[in-house]
Design an enzyme around this catalytic site. Structure first.
Site, PDB file in Angstrom:
ATOM      1  N   GLU A   1      67.487  67.729  86.085  1.00  0.00           N
ATOM      2  CA  GLU A   1      66.902  66.738  85.483  1.00  0.00           C
ATOM      3  C   GLU A   1      67.814  65.918  84.492  1.00  0.00           C
ATOM      4  OE1 GLU A   1      63.508  66.100  85.801  1.00  0.00           O
ATOM      5  OE2 GLU A   1      62.472  67.876  86.267  1.00  0.00           O
TER       6      GLU A   1
ATOM      7  N   HIS B   1      60.881  62.269  94.439  1.00  0.00           N
ATOM      8  CA  HIS B   1      59.848  61.235  94.560  1.00  0.00           C
ATOM      9  C   HIS B   1      60.214  60.276  95.914  1.00  0.00           C
ATOM     10  CE1 HIS B   1      58.519  63.567  91.119  1.00  0.00           C
ATOM     11  NE2 HIS B   1      59.764  63.104  90.684  1.00  0.00           N
TER      12      HIS B   1
ATOM     13  N   HIS C   1      66.512  64.451  89.727  1.00  0.00           N
ATOM     14  CA  HIS C   1      65.117  63.892  88.951  1.00  0.00           C
ATOM     15  C   HIS C   1      65.542  63.471  87.737  1.00  0.00           C
ATOM     16  CE1 HIS C   1      61.852  65.678  91.530  1.00  0.00           C
ATOM     17  NE2 HIS C   1      62.903  66.326  92.205  1.00  0.00           N
TER      18      HIS C   1
ATOM     19  N   GLU D   1      61.258  56.525  87.417  1.00  0.00           N
ATOM     20  CA  GLU D   1      61.975  58.000  87.935  1.00  0.00           C
ATOM     21  C   GLU D   1      62.537  57.670  89.427  1.00  0.00           C
ATOM     22  OE1 GLU D   1      60.502  61.701  87.943  1.00  0.00           O
ATOM     23  OE2 GLU D   1      62.198  62.780  88.674  1.00  0.00           O
TER      24      GLU D   1
HETATM   25 ZN   LIG Z   1      60.991  64.120  89.291  1.00  0.00          ZN
END
Ligand SMILES: [Zn+2]
Length: 534
Positions: A494, A321, A413, A358
């Site tokens: 993640e 992102h 992430h 995030e």
């Molecule tokens: Zn993400």
């Protein structure tokens, strides 16, 4: 006469047996009556074996070592690294290109006849002269089809020759005696050596093929034998009648020159990259990319270099992102081809209940991991330079690592999972072939990377593998463009579930983010060290 060829004994199975038979036959045919019995290596020293005794005196290089050159006057030698650094051992330091921003890596080195100077040559044909070495020209300003790979000195004139991977030879202050540039080579040329009277030179290709020019005598080659490891260099014997070839595993092949041993029986950290003979031809040094030096025959070990473990390797870190994504739906919602799957350019990512985003977490962990990996010598590239921009799109993020031919890539992430779910997960690619992509070659290495990274991350952070997705912290994915489009080993981690109260507290703790970065960096380093040896 020709010495025996020792190969690495760890080769097993039908291929290894076939090779051993082929080599044995060749030795029997080639060895002449009266050839001296092969001698075992009388002296073998490497960075690994000598670290304990001389740790304080071992210089560190942040770039891989690429060549070794003998100082025939002193019996010492110089090592050259790809960044232009020169390390003298029993040989004087006369200068280096370490402080120069090189357009292209240094690939070779040669010394003057009185050893009062040396040249470095870069892959783009640039030549750097030090001490009493005379600059006689270079190919640095000319576009070359193939990179320069080696050089040799004409001791008669003080000039030199450069050779490119396609066998093209460039003579500077030295007579041109011919080249392999017009031949259709089975493998690239990797090395060059001059005769002692400098009336000629040999070229050697990665498949062991040898090409002789001028008064250089062809004394044999490995061109007809299948080699498990490519030939990486050669050195001429002092009496001018023969030469040695060396393979990436340190195996030495002697042709018209005495066999003095090899490192074929050792397990090396990094490939052998170069070779130099002693003044009387009674021995030679081998050098590895990791700076380890192996002295064989009458060659004397004078020291070695400690190359940072990830030197020469490119790592791409992709912080998921971006901070400006949320305000730019017109850009990030644009559809892209994620490898046969249409998906948005990028997304905004998730956040904790109290608004810690995030993208901020991803970027912070990425910077921390970058710093850790750079300290180990890696070139680390982030797919976005700030946390305030928009994108790039996920396909561009993959393209960045692909274009750099990164040794490994990781997307960082944190998840927006169910509030009751805890833990981290590593997303790893399954094979996807589309009209614009094919990731089949990276599935195996990426799966290996996922398992290593999973273990390293859990060990560093204490965070358990996810209790709501995947199996033992691994999730096989075919629906992520960033993995489908990758041509380099890549996974997505993640790190935690930002929608879970326990994990949300962790991601907002800078000390935990440092642990997360340590786990990621350790996982990548462990993977790269495994990958380098296989
Ligand atoms: Zn993400």
């Amino acid at each position: 006469m020709m010495g025996p060829m020792r190969r690495r004994p760890r080769v097993a199975g039908p291929a290894g047996v076939a090779l051993a038979v082929a080599v044995a036959v060749m030795v029997m045919v080639a060895v002449t009556v009266g050839a001296p019995a092969p001698r075992a290596a009388v002296r073998v020293h490497g960075a690994g074996s000598d670290h304990a005794a001389t740790t304080t005196s071992i210089p560190t290089s942040s770039a891989p070592v690429v060549d070794v050159t003998a100082d025939t006057g002193t019996g010492g030698y110089w090592l050259a690294a790809s960044d232009g650094a020169v390390f003298g051992f029993g040989a004087p330091s006369l200068g280096s290109a370490a402080a120069v921003a090189l357009a292209s890596p240094v690939v070779g080195m040669a010394a003057t006849s009185d050893d009062g100077g040396y040249w470095l040559v870069a892959a783009d044909g640039g030549v750097f002269a030090y001490g009493d070495a005379r600059f006689a020209g270079s190919m640095g300003a000319v576009h070359l089809d193939q990179p320069v790979v080696s050089m040799a000195v004409d001791r008669a004139t003080g000039g030199y020759w450069l050779v490119a991977a396609d066998g093209g030879v460039f003579a500077f202050g030295a007579p041109f005696e011919g080249s392999a540039g017009a031949l259709r080579l089975h493998a690239p040329v990797v090395g060059m050596a001059a005769t002692r009277d400098n009336g000629g030179y040999w070229l050697v290709a990665a498949d062991g093929g040898v090409f002789a020019y001028g008064d250089a005598r062809f004394a044999g080659s490995m061109g007809a034998v299948h080699l498990s490891y490519p030939v990486v260099g050669m050195a001429a014997d002092a009496d001018g009648s023969g030469y040695w070839l060396v393979g990436a595993d340190g195996g030495v092949f002697a042709f018209g020159a005495p066999y003095e041993g090899s490192t074929g029986a050792l397990v090396l950290d990094r490939a052998v990259v170069g070779m130099a003979a002693t003044a009387d031809g009674g021995g030679y040094w081998l050098v590895g990319a990791d700076g380890g030096v192996f002295a064989l025959g009458d060659a004397v070990f004078r020291g070695s270099v400690s190359v940072l473990p990830l030197a020469g390797l490119t790592v791409v870190i992709d912080p998921g992102h971006d901070g400006g994504n949320g305000a730019s739906p017109g850009i990030i919602d644009q559809p892209i081809d994620g490898g046969g799957l249409t998906e948005p350019c990028d997304t905004t990512g998730t956040e904790t209940d109290n608004g810690y985003t995030e993208h901020a977490f991803n970027f912070d962990v990425a910077l921390r991991a970058q710093s850790l990996l750079q300290a180990e010598g890696a070139d680390v590239v982030l797919t976005r330079p700030t946390d305030t921009g928009v994108g790039p799109c996920v396909n561009q993020r993959a393209a960045i690592a692909n274009a750099l031919r990164a040794a490994v890539a990781v997307s960082i992430h944190a998840d927006g999972g169910p509030p009751g779910g805890v833990g981290f997960a590593v997303d790893t690619p399954v094979g996807v072939v589309s009209s614009i992509s094919n990731n089949l070659a990276i599935v195996g290495p990426s799966t290996q990377l996922a398992a290593i990274l999973r273990d390293a991350f859990e060990s560093a952070t204490g965070e358990p593998p996810s209790n709501y997705t995947g199996q033992d912290g691994i999730v096989f994915r075919s629906d992520l463009g960033g993995l489908d489009l990758s041509t380099v080993p890549k996974v997505l981690i993640e790190c935690a579930n930002m929608r879970n109260a326990h994990d949300a507290a962790l991601v907002q703790n800078p000390q935990w983010r440092q642990l997360a970065a340590q786990g990621i960096a350790a996982g990548l380093e462990q993977y790269l060290q495994v990958a380098e040896r296989t």
